[in-house]
Design an enzyme around this catalytic site. Structure first.
Site, PDB file in Angstrom:
ATOM      1  N   HIS A   1       0.856  -1.186   0.000  1.00 20.81           N
ATOM      2  CA  HIS A   1       0.000   0.000   0.000  1.00 20.81           C
ATOM      3  C   HIS A   1       0.895   1.240   0.000  1.00 20.81           C
ATOM      4  O   HIS A   1       1.916   1.287   0.681  1.00 20.81           O
ATOM      5  CB  HIS A   1      -0.878  -0.039   1.256  1.00 20.81           C
ATOM      6  CG  HIS A   1      -1.849   1.093   1.384  1.00 20.81           C
ATOM      7  ND1 HIS A   1      -1.485   2.355   1.768  1.00 20.81           N
ATOM      8  CD2 HIS A   1      -3.202   1.138   1.196  1.00 20.81           C
ATOM      9  CE1 HIS A   1      -2.547   3.129   1.816  1.00 20.81           C
ATOM     10  NE2 HIS A   1      -3.601   2.424   1.468  1.00 20.81           N
TER      11      HIS A   1
ATOM     12  N   ARG B   1      -2.589   1.276  -4.620  1.00 20.38           N
ATOM     13  CA  ARG B   1      -2.340  -0.163  -4.642  1.00 20.38           C
ATOM     14  C   ARG B   1      -2.447  -0.669  -6.070  1.00 20.38           C
ATOM     15  O   ARG B   1      -3.026   0.000  -6.932  1.00 20.38           O
ATOM     16  CB  ARG B   1      -3.349  -0.896  -3.746  1.00 20.38           C
ATOM     17  CG  ARG B   1      -3.198  -0.657  -2.264  1.00 20.38           C
ATOM     18  CD  ARG B   1      -4.273  -1.388  -1.477  1.00 20.38           C
ATOM     19  NE  ARG B   1      -5.576  -0.757  -1.614  1.00 20.38           N
ATOM     20  CZ  ARG B   1      -6.733  -1.377  -1.395  1.00 20.38           C
ATOM     21  NH1 ARG B   1      -6.747  -2.651  -1.036  1.00 20.38           N
ATOM     22  NH2 ARG B   1      -7.871  -0.731  -1.514  1.00 20.38           N
TER      23      ARG B   1
ATOM     24  N   LYS C   1      -5.766  -0.412  -8.543  1.00 19.40           N
ATOM     25  CA  LYS C   1      -6.739   0.494  -7.921  1.00 19.40           C
ATOM     26  C   LYS C   1      -6.757   1.817  -8.673  1.00 19.40           C
ATOM     27  O   LYS C   1      -5.910   2.084  -9.532  1.00 19.40           O
ATOM     28  CB  LYS C   1      -6.384   0.717  -6.449  1.00 19.40           C
ATOM     29  CG  LYS C   1      -6.496  -0.545  -5.599  1.00 19.40           C
ATOM     30  CD  LYS C   1      -7.916  -1.078  -5.557  1.00 19.40           C
ATOM     31  CE  LYS C   1      -8.033  -2.309  -4.687  1.00 19.40           C
ATOM     32  NZ  LYS C   1      -9.403  -2.852  -4.642  1.00 19.40           N
TER      33      LYS C   1
ATOM     34  N   ASP D   1      -5.494   8.492  -7.226  1.00 24.71           N
ATOM     35  CA  ASP D   1      -5.980   9.336  -6.121  1.00 24.71           C
ATOM     36  C   ASP D   1      -4.937  10.427  -5.885  1.00 24.71           C
ATOM     37  O   ASP D   1      -3.741  10.153  -5.750  1.00 24.71           O
ATOM     38  CB  ASP D   1      -6.166   8.490  -4.861  1.00 24.71           C
ATOM     39  CG  ASP D   1      -6.805   9.259  -3.701  1.00 24.71           C
ATOM     40  OD1 ASP D   1      -6.625  10.487  -3.638  1.00 24.71           O
ATOM     41  OD2 ASP D   1      -7.453   8.627  -2.857  1.00 24.71           O
TER      42      ASP D   1
ATOM     43  N   CYS E   1      -4.088  12.139  -3.343  1.00 26.74           N
ATOM     44  CA  CYS E   1      -3.287  12.126  -2.112  1.00 26.74           C
ATOM     45  C   CYS E   1      -2.011  11.318  -2.282  1.00 26.74           C
ATOM     46  O   CYS E   1      -1.013  11.570  -1.609  1.00 26.74           O
ATOM     47  CB  CYS E   1      -4.100  11.605  -0.931  1.00 26.74           C
ATOM     48  SG  CYS E   1      -4.445   9.830  -0.971  1.00 26.74           S
ATOM     49  N   TYR E   2      -2.025  10.336  -3.219  1.00 31.63           N
ATOM     50  CA  TYR E   2      -0.828   9.531  -3.425  1.00 31.63           C
ATOM     51  C   TYR E   2       0.248  10.285  -4.197  1.00 31.63           C
ATOM     52  O   TYR E   2       1.344   9.763  -4.382  1.00 31.63           O
ATOM     53  CB  TYR E   2      -1.196   8.215  -4.120  1.00 31.63           C
ATOM     54  CG  TYR E   2      -1.994   7.314  -3.214  1.00 31.63           C
ATOM     55  CD1 TYR E   2      -1.400   6.703  -2.110  1.00 31.63           C
ATOM     56  CD2 TYR E   2      -3.351   7.124  -3.415  1.00 31.63           C
ATOM     57  CE1 TYR E   2      -2.141   5.915  -1.254  1.00 31.63           C
ATOM     58  CE2 TYR E   2      -4.101   6.329  -2.555  1.00 31.63           C
ATOM     59  CZ  TYR E   2      -3.490   5.733  -1.478  1.00 31.63           C
ATOM     60  OH  TYR E   2      -4.218   4.950  -0.612  1.00 31.63           O
TER      61      TYR E   2
ATOM     62  N   ASP F   1      -9.611  14.181  -4.669  1.00 29.36           N
ATOM     63  CA  ASP F   1      -9.068  12.875  -5.026  1.00 29.36           C
ATOM     64  C   ASP F   1      -8.887  12.762  -6.539  1.00 29.36           C
ATOM     65  O   ASP F   1      -7.797  12.509  -7.052  1.00 29.36           O
ATOM     66  CB  ASP F   1     -10.049  11.828  -4.475  1.00 29.36           C
ATOM     67  CG  ASP F   1      -9.851  10.417  -4.980  1.00 29.36           C
ATOM     68  OD1 ASP F   1      -9.097  10.207  -5.933  1.00 29.36           O
ATOM     69  OD2 ASP F   1     -10.477   9.506  -4.431  1.00 29.36           O
TER      70      ASP F   1
ATOM     71  N   ASP G   1     -11.526  18.450  -0.147  1.00 26.60           N
ATOM     72  CA  ASP G   1     -11.453  18.359   1.313  1.00 26.60           C
ATOM     73  C   ASP G   1     -10.050  18.742   1.752  1.00 26.60           C
ATOM     74  O   ASP G   1      -9.139  18.905   0.937  1.00 26.60           O
ATOM     75  CB  ASP G   1     -11.826  16.953   1.808  1.00 26.60           C
ATOM     76  CG  ASP G   1     -10.917  15.869   1.263  1.00 26.60           C
ATOM     77  OD1 ASP G   1      -9.814  15.708   1.801  1.00 26.60           O
ATOM     78  OD2 ASP G   1     -11.311  15.192   0.294  1.00 26.60           O
TER      79      ASP G   1
ATOM     80  N   HIS H   1      -7.053  15.956   1.134  1.00 27.38           N
ATOM     81  CA  HIS H   1      -6.482  15.925  -0.205  1.00 27.38           C
ATOM     82  C   HIS H   1      -5.788  17.241  -0.539  1.00 27.38           C
ATOM     83  O   HIS H   1      -4.802  17.249  -1.291  1.00 27.38           O
ATOM     84  CB  HIS H   1      -7.567  15.601  -1.237  1.00 27.38           C
ATOM     85  CG  HIS H   1      -7.949  14.155  -1.247  1.00 27.38           C
ATOM     86  ND1 HIS H   1      -9.012  13.661  -0.516  1.00 27.38           N
ATOM     87  CD2 HIS H   1      -7.380  13.081  -1.855  1.00 27.38           C
ATOM     88  CE1 HIS H   1      -9.085  12.351  -0.693  1.00 27.38           C
ATOM     89  NE2 HIS H   1      -8.112  11.972  -1.498  1.00 27.38           N
TER      90      HIS H   1
END
Length: 467
Positions: A244, A286, A289, A292, A294-295, A400, A407, A410
């Site tokens: 992850h 991951r 997936k 996003d 935030c990654y 995201d 938000d 993020h």
């Protein structure tokens, strides 16, 4: 490390709404055979590719406007978060120090100063979240927890004033960290709580940045994290789980801070993280997936860290493992204490953590950023494009992905990821980035961060000067 979509969405829905694309026909013909994740992936690609098509077809002046960082709007959105939050935020009642960190760190990245009233209110609130036996809870009277302790400490470091730093009782905090230490070498998030790599990172990050990291906290920890590295190369939350992005960052940063990073298989870790940057130009958390925003930090930050470890990776490939132990660690070895003044201006000492061991171990974070940067291991400009075109909300804040809501979580990690990108070509931590390393106008440039702690570098230097 999970998404927390809250607040209003962007009004730029005309850009992010699904339209026809090369994927549409295949999507229509195969919709009955695709999995739910595959269907969602097709939708995300359609939305993102439509944004990129509009961007590609736009004249140069319009393209410049489209990748502008809307500073004033972001600051306005972040400032409102401190004044009043809507009813939907009740789910974050046990995460209020995180809200402080996400908002204040984002403002610091945008070079926005904090007024005295806001600073004093934040210090007062976090002091009321502090447990009498050490550690910070999610709110006043709540159970002390390693995650909210990390958020509270990073918030106070971000404030950076003497009053903020002096509000930290390091002796009690060290005792709390020891109580969270498990016999397996890892840490629990709270009393009788779960054991995972996130707990390990938050404990060690706090101990390192506050110069209270010692052998007792470190013993057995590296072996636990090593057991969490999977066959893919990434790091899972606990042994036997799936790799992850968030846990990979936490495990990697922890292994550096405890000076055992050479135990990890860095070559396979690089492969796993690098291949998480997808066709959308952003990162997924991951394998298989969705992308996003935030990654941008969790995965981009991991690759930023590994850029400084390539010599170790090369030696591993040649079957000659080395470690960061060859570095010169000068640090403050005489004492891990700092002093301040009482309201009557008489001096007092917060804590004398008698500290040659602690001083040397905690200095690893300082020595790490002196290592020459080898250049990005990911497509930095492409990631900036995803952040600015697909995650940025024109009314302020980040999200995201297209179709999601903005938000503060993020916003924090998209901005942190953007900073990582902008400085990814810089040879040293203090050198400014080249103009061609910043997508859009050079006015998009953010403050640099210390990648191991995710605090603005200037704030990190200040807290180290006081310790």
């Amino acid at each position: 490390m999970d998404s927390s979509p809250i607040d209003s969405s962007s009004s730029s829905s005309t850009l992010s709404s699904p339209t026809s694309s090369p994927h549409s026909a295949a999507h229509d013909n195969q919709s009955r055979t695709l999995t739910l994740s595959q269907l969602e992936q097709c939708k995300v690609e359609e939305r993102v590719f439509e944004i990129y098509r509009i961007f590609s077809d736009a004249p140069a002046h319009t393209q410049t406007l489209m990748v502008e960082l809307w500073r004033d709007k972001h600051i306005e959105f972040l400032t409102r978060g401190f004044n009043q939050l809507g009813p939907s935020y009740h789910v974050l009642d046990a995460n209020r120090p995180w809200l402080c960190y996400w908002i204040l760190h984002s403002r610091a990245l945008l070079s926005e100063s904090i007024d005295t009233e806001l600073e004093n209110n934040t210090i007062d609130f976090l002091s009321r979240c502090k447990d009498k036996n050490g550690g910070y809870g999610g709110g006043p009277g709540q159970l002390p927890h390693l995650a909210t302790t990390y958020a509270a400490v990073n918030t106070l470091v971000t404030l950076g004033s003497d009053a903020a730093l002096l509000s930290i009782n390091r002796e009690e905090l060290h005792s709390f960290l020891l109580r969270m230490k498990d016999s397996c070498g890892a840490f629990r998030m709270h009393t009788a709580g779960e054991i995972d790599v996130r707990a390990c990172y938050t404990a060690i990050s706090v101990a390192s940045i506050l110069n209270i990291l010692d052998l007792e906290l470190v013993t057995g920890l590296g072996d636990y994290i090593l057991r969490c590295q999977t066959y893919e190369g990434g790091i899972a939350g606990e042994p036997g789980s799936e790799a992850h992005g968030g846990y990979t960052f936490c495990g990697l940063a922890t292994m550096i801070l405890i000076n055992e990073v050479d135990k990890l298989d860095l070559s396979s870790l690089i492969d796993w993280v690098a291949f998480r940057q997808g066709v959308e130009c952003g990162f997924q958390g991951r394998t298989n997936k969705l992308v996003d925003g935030c990654y941008s930090f969790w995965q981009g930050g991991s690759l930023c860290i590994i850029q400084r470890l390539l010599s170790i990776a090369h030696h591993q490939i040649k079957s000659s493992p080395i470690s960061l132990k060859h570095l010169s660690v000068d640090g403050n070895a005489d004492s891990a204490s700092f002093t301040g003044c009482k309201p009557d201006r008489s001096p007092y000492q917060i804590h004398d953590f008698d500290g040659e061991e602690a001083g040397k171990r905690s200095a690893i974070g300082l020595e790490f950023i002196k290592i020459t940067n080898e250049g990005p291991l990911f497509h930095s400009i492409a990631l900036q494009q995803y952040i600015l075109l697909c995650s940025q909300v024109l009314e302020g804040g980040f999200r995201d992905k297209p179709g999601k809501q903005r938000d503060h979580y993020h916003s924090c990690y998209c901005l942190s990821g953007l900073s990582v990108c902008q400085y990814s070509f810089s040879k040293t931590a203090d050198s400014p980035p080249l103009p061609n390393a910043v997508l859009g106008l050079y006015s998009n440039l953010l403050e640099p961060i210390h990648p191991l702690y995710n605090v603005v570098l200037e704030k990190y230097y200040k807290v180290q000067a006081l310790l």
